[in-house]
Design an enzyme around this catalytic site. Structure first.
Site, mmCIF file in Angstrom:
data_model
loop_
_atom_site.group_PDB
_atom_site.id
_atom_site.type_symbol
_atom_site.label_atom_id
_atom_site.label_comp_id
_atom_site.label_asym_id
_atom_site.label_seq_id
_atom_site.Cartn_x
_atom_site.Cartn_y
_atom_site.Cartn_z
ATOM 1 N N ASN A 181 0.911 -1.182 0.280
ATOM 2 C CA ASN A 181 0.093 0.100 0.008
ATOM 3 C C ASN A 181 0.903 1.029 -0.140
ATOM 4 O OD1 ASN A 181 -1.699 1.984 0.271
ATOM 5 N ND2 ASN A 181 -2.335 1.198 2.607
ATOM 6 N N TRP A 182 1.125 1.676 -1.129
ATOM 7 C CA TRP A 182 1.924 2.999 -1.270
ATOM 8 C C TRP A 182 1.340 4.549 -0.799
ATOM 9 C CZ3 TRP A 182 3.492 1.915 -7.197
ATOM 10 C CH2 TRP A 182 4.460 0.814 -7.070
ATOM 11 N N LYS A 183 0.162 4.383 -0.278
ATOM 12 C CA LYS A 183 -0.312 5.306 0.336
ATOM 13 C C LYS A 183 -0.340 6.720 -0.851
ATOM 14 C CE LYS A 183 0.108 3.357 4.688
ATOM 15 N NZ LYS A 183 0.386 3.504 6.075
ATOM 16 N N HIS A 205 -9.224 1.334 5.294
ATOM 17 C CA HIS A 205 -7.908 1.495 6.142
ATOM 18 C C HIS A 205 -8.275 2.565 7.242
ATOM 19 C CE1 HIS A 205 -3.941 2.472 6.371
ATOM 20 N NE2 HIS A 205 -3.519 1.636 5.877
ATOM 21 N N GLU A 241 -6.420 4.993 7.854
ATOM 22 C CA GLU A 241 -6.252 6.419 7.769
ATOM 23 C C GLU A 241 -7.700 7.088 7.148
ATOM 24 O OE1 GLU A 241 -2.611 5.503 5.594
ATOM 25 O OE2 GLU A 241 -1.447 5.063 7.338
ATOM 26 N N GLU A 255 -4.993 -4.602 10.708
ATOM 27 C CA GLU A 255 -3.850 -3.836 11.078
ATOM 28 C C GLU A 255 -4.196 -2.999 12.259
ATOM 29 O OE1 GLU A 255 -1.841 -2.400 7.055
ATOM 30 O OE2 GLU A 255 -3.679 -1.238 7.327
ATOM 31 N N GLY A 265 2.977 2.612 10.860
ATOM 32 C CA GLY A 265 3.977 3.621 10.606
ATOM 33 C C GLY A 265 4.766 4.202 11.742
ATOM 34 N N SER A 275 3.981 -1.991 10.278
ATOM 35 C CA SER A 275 5.409 -2.025 10.375
ATOM 36 C C SER A 275 5.963 -3.565 10.261
ATOM 37 C CB SER A 275 5.854 -1.596 12.061
ATOM 38 O OG SER A 275 5.514 -0.409 12.133
ATOM 39 N N GLY A 287 3.101 -1.017 4.238
ATOM 40 C CA GLY A 287 3.237 0.572 4.053
ATOM 41 C C GLY A 287 4.774 0.603 3.705
ATOM 42 N N GLY A 288 5.418 1.267 4.710
ATOM 43 C CA GLY A 288 6.857 2.003 4.313
ATOM 44 C C GLY A 288 7.756 0.689 3.500
#
Ligand code: 13P
Length: 257
Positions: free
Chosen positions: A10-12, A95, A97, A167, A173, A214, A235-236
């Site tokens: 997920n590149w956000k 998600h 966010e 999640e 993150g 993470s 993510g990251g």
């Protein structure tokens, strides 16, 4: 029951279309050999067309990061599942966010899941508790309610195309991940058992459930060694091709289907 692991990046709000295309051109050859893992990238809407074109003929699939439930209409800023459909196989919804910043409700997640399924796509439905809920011991009850609400009215047949991503919000993150065992316990009690109660054993045992929060090459083995964790929503670490490839390699080796 063997479930094909699924690793989704997920590149956000990262990577322009140009950067996203250059990235998948570098990433695809690294992850294409691992045929026993489903591999998915989720760029911004703006990059979906270009990334889908760059990955044409590749086993690497594309996901949208959201989709509206109506096919079209007066919904300024929104993109429908029907509009994303030519470019993607998956759509991430729910998600944390989006729930936190865009007022995504359980009801919206349910409507989106149905629209995505109606377009022949696969929803990746994200659920997870806050730190306060976790510390208050409310995790299982809360995640159960998110799962039941998201799946309301979805048939057992449609459920075969659903992926659920657990999640915990406090692990996203932050560099602070749940332990493998902790995540497996919640996934089992709050996600798989909820689906078992709603749909029965065969559906529950076939459902693919990811962990997210993470995830990196250093902790991937721990997550993939858990019986109820069938992959990761990342993510990251998915923004670096070497890390993404390492995650896929570990899933392939540990799950070893
Ligand atoms: P991080 O891997 O950066 O913690 O993000 C997890 C996530 O939100 C994936 O959807």
């Amino acid at each position: 029951m063997s479930r094909i692991p699924i690793i989704a990046g997920n590149w956000k709000m990262h990577k322009t279309p140009e950067q996203a295309v250059a990235f998948v051109q570098e990433l695809a050859p690294l992850i294409e050999p691992y045929g026993n893992v489903d591999r998915v990238v989720a760029p911004t809407f703006l990059a979906l067309g270009a990334v889908a074109a760059a990955l044409e003929g590749s086993v690497v699939k594309v996901a949208a990061q959201d989709a509206h439930w109506e096919a079209s209409g007066a919904y300024t800023s929104q993109v429908s599942a029907a509009m994303a459909q030519p470019f993607v196989d998956y759509v991430i919804i729910g998600h944390s966010e989006c729930r936190a910043y865009l007022n995504e409700s359980d009801d919206n997640v349910n409507k989106k899941a149905k629209a995505i399924l109606a377009c022949g796509l696969r929803p990746i439905i994200a659920v997870g508790e806050s730190l306060a809920q976790n510390e208050a011991g409310e995790t299982v009850e809360f995640v159960r309610s998110q799962v039941s609400a998201a799946l309301d009215g979805i048939s057992a047949d449609e459920l075969q195309r659903v992926v659920i991503a657990y999640e915990p919000i406090w692990a996203i993150g932050t560099g602070r991940s749940a332990s493998g065992e902790q995540a497996d316990g919640i996934i089992s009690a709050a996600v798989r058992d909820t689906v078992r109660a709603l749909y029965g054993d065969a559906s529950a045992d076939a459902l693919r459930i990811q962990y997210g929060g993470s995830v990196k090459p250093g902790n991937m083995q721990e997550f993939m060694s858990q019986p109820n964790i069938d992959g990761a929503l990342v993510g990251g670490a998915s923004l670096q091709s070497a890390d993404f490839a390492a995650l896929v390699e570990i899933a392939s080796r540990v799950k070893g289907l």
